[in-house]
Design an enzyme around this catalytic site. Structure first.
Site, PDB file in Angstrom:
ATOM      1  N   PRO A  16       0.795  -1.226   0.000  1.00 42.17           N
ATOM      2  CG  PRO A  16      -0.142  -1.124   2.116  1.00 42.17           C
ATOM      3  CD  PRO A  16       0.503  -2.068   1.162  1.00 42.17           C
ATOM      4  CG  ASN A  17      -0.310   4.341   1.259  1.00 46.51           C
ATOM      5  OD1 ASN A  17      -1.263   4.860   0.688  1.00 46.51           O
ATOM      6  ND2 ASN A  17      -0.414   3.817   2.465  1.00 46.51           N
ATOM      7  NE  ARG A  24       3.884   6.765   1.676  1.00 46.54           N
ATOM      8  CZ  ARG A  24       4.159   5.557   2.065  1.00 46.54           C
ATOM      9  NH1 ARG A  24       4.678   4.679   1.213  1.00 46.54           N
ATOM     10  NH2 ARG A  24       3.898   5.170   3.295  1.00 46.54           N
ATOM     11  CE1 TYR A  29       8.932   5.213   3.002  1.00 50.54           C
ATOM     12  CE2 TYR A  29       7.327   6.997   2.907  1.00 50.54           C
ATOM     13  CZ  TYR A  29       7.822   5.876   3.525  1.00 50.54           C
ATOM     14  OH  TYR A  29       7.232   5.393   4.659  1.00 50.54           O
ATOM     15  CG  ASN A  80       8.408  -1.773   0.346  1.00 51.00           C
ATOM     16  OD1 ASN A  80       7.820  -1.850   1.421  1.00 51.00           O
ATOM     17  ND2 ASN A  80       9.021  -0.670  -0.050  1.00 51.00           N
ATOM     18  CB  ALA A  83       1.447   0.392   6.397  1.00 52.86           C
ATOM     19  CG  HIS A  86       5.178  -1.778  10.335  1.00 51.26           C
ATOM     20  ND1 HIS A  86       6.499  -2.136  10.431  1.00 51.26           N
ATOM     21  CD2 HIS A  86       5.119  -0.774   9.406  1.00 51.26           C
ATOM     22  CE1 HIS A  86       7.212  -1.363   9.596  1.00 51.26           C
ATOM     23  NE2 HIS A  86       6.400  -0.535   8.972  1.00 51.26           N
ATOM     24  CG  ASP A  93       0.206 -17.033   8.692  1.00 51.59           C
ATOM     25  OD1 ASP A  93       1.285 -16.970   9.319  1.00 51.59           O
ATOM     26  OD2 ASP A  93      -0.909 -17.062   9.259  1.00 51.59           O
ATOM     27  CD  GLU A 104      10.547  -7.119   5.971  1.00 49.87           C
ATOM     28  OE1 GLU A 104      10.830  -8.207   6.520  1.00 49.87           O
ATOM     29  OE2 GLU A 104      10.141  -6.137   6.604  1.00 49.87           O
ATOM     30  CG  HIS A 106      11.160  -1.985   4.677  1.00 48.40           C
ATOM     31  ND1 HIS A 106       9.786  -1.931   4.563  1.00 48.40           N
ATOM     32  CD2 HIS A 106      11.436  -3.132   5.330  1.00 48.40           C
ATOM     33  CE1 HIS A 106       9.264  -2.995   5.143  1.00 48.40           C
ATOM     34  NE2 HIS A 106      10.246  -3.747   5.610  1.00 48.40           N
ATOM     35  CG  LEU A 107      11.615   2.484  -1.085  1.00 44.96           C
ATOM     36  CD1 LEU A 107      10.312   3.187  -1.434  1.00 44.96           C
ATOM     37  CD2 LEU A 107      12.591   2.562  -2.242  1.00 44.96           C
ATOM     38  CB  SER A 108      12.466   4.629   4.948  1.00 45.82           C
ATOM     39  OG  SER A 108      11.493   3.750   5.510  1.00 45.82           O
ATOM     40  NE  ARG A 113      10.144   6.445   8.427  1.00 49.84           N
ATOM     41  CZ  ARG A 113       9.174   6.210   7.527  1.00 49.84           C
ATOM     42  NH1 ARG A 113       9.254   5.155   6.719  1.00 49.84           N
ATOM     43  NH2 ARG A 113       8.143   7.008   7.442  1.00 49.84           N
ATOM     44  NE  ARG A 117       6.986   4.722   9.811  1.00 48.36           N
ATOM     45  CZ  ARG A 117       5.854   4.780   9.088  1.00 48.36           C
ATOM     46  NH1 ARG A 117       5.509   3.777   8.316  1.00 48.36           N
ATOM     47  NH2 ARG A 117       5.083   5.839   9.130  1.00 48.36           N
TER      48      ARG A 117
END
Ligand code: DQA
Length: 155
Positions: A16-17, A24, A29, A80, A83, A86, A93, A104, A106-108, A113, A117
């Site tokens: 998402p997002n 954003r 990001y 990625n 959200a 978390h 699963d 996995e 993550h950009l950040s 943070r 997170r």
């Protein structure tokens, strides 16, 4: 989407997002849109001789469906989860359920943070996690997974 090399076919999932990248929180990001990042992913996949499929969804169940669907079509997953990292036991699963090697991304740097997170439901079912390297995380994940998949084939 190149599927030159059937030995290595990876799916890259964005949650998402991430469709809002570019717009954003660019300070967190970066300035690249998801389309631009995907172009870089495809270019790197070509260099590595890896087939790559790309998918983004804002919906948890759609991501679960894609992960289930990866079985028999792809030999590794890069995700990625946004959200859902978390919150989502369902995505965790699904990854565990299909048993494909997963990285996995993550950009950040999620550990630098907000405290919420710092916990990932996803990382325990992944071979590894890359956080904080921006779009490079996706490229490095493909590199690592190619090595892991080729080692598992030679056994
Ligand atoms: C993110 C980090 C998550 O905490 C956040 O919810 C995102 C993006 C990242 O790429 O840094 O949507 O996964």
């Amino acid at each position: 989407v190149s599927e030159k090399n059937r030995d290595f076919n990876f799916i890259v999932l964005n949650g998402p997002n991430l469709n809002l990248l570019g717009l954003r929180e660019p300070d967190v990001y970066g300035n690249l849109t998801l389309d631009k990042i995907n172009e870089l992913v495809i270019a790197e996949a070509d260099v590595l001789g890896v087939g790559v499929d790309l998918y983004q969804s804002n919906h948890e169940g759609a991501l679960v469906d894609k992960i289930q669907d990866a079985l028999g079509k792809f030999n590794a997953i890069i995700i990625n989860p946004g959200a859902y990292t978390h919150t989502s036991v369902a995505i965790r699963d699904a990854i565990k359920g299909v048993g494909l090697p997963c990285v996995e991304v993550h950009l950040s740097n999620i550990y630098a943070r907000e405290a919420f997170r710092s916990h990932s439901y996803i990382s325990p079912v992944c071979v590894g996690q890359i956080a904080g390297l921006g779009y490079m995380g996706y490229l490095l994940a493909m590199r690592g997974l190619k090595e892991i998949v080729s080692k598992s084939k030679s056994h």
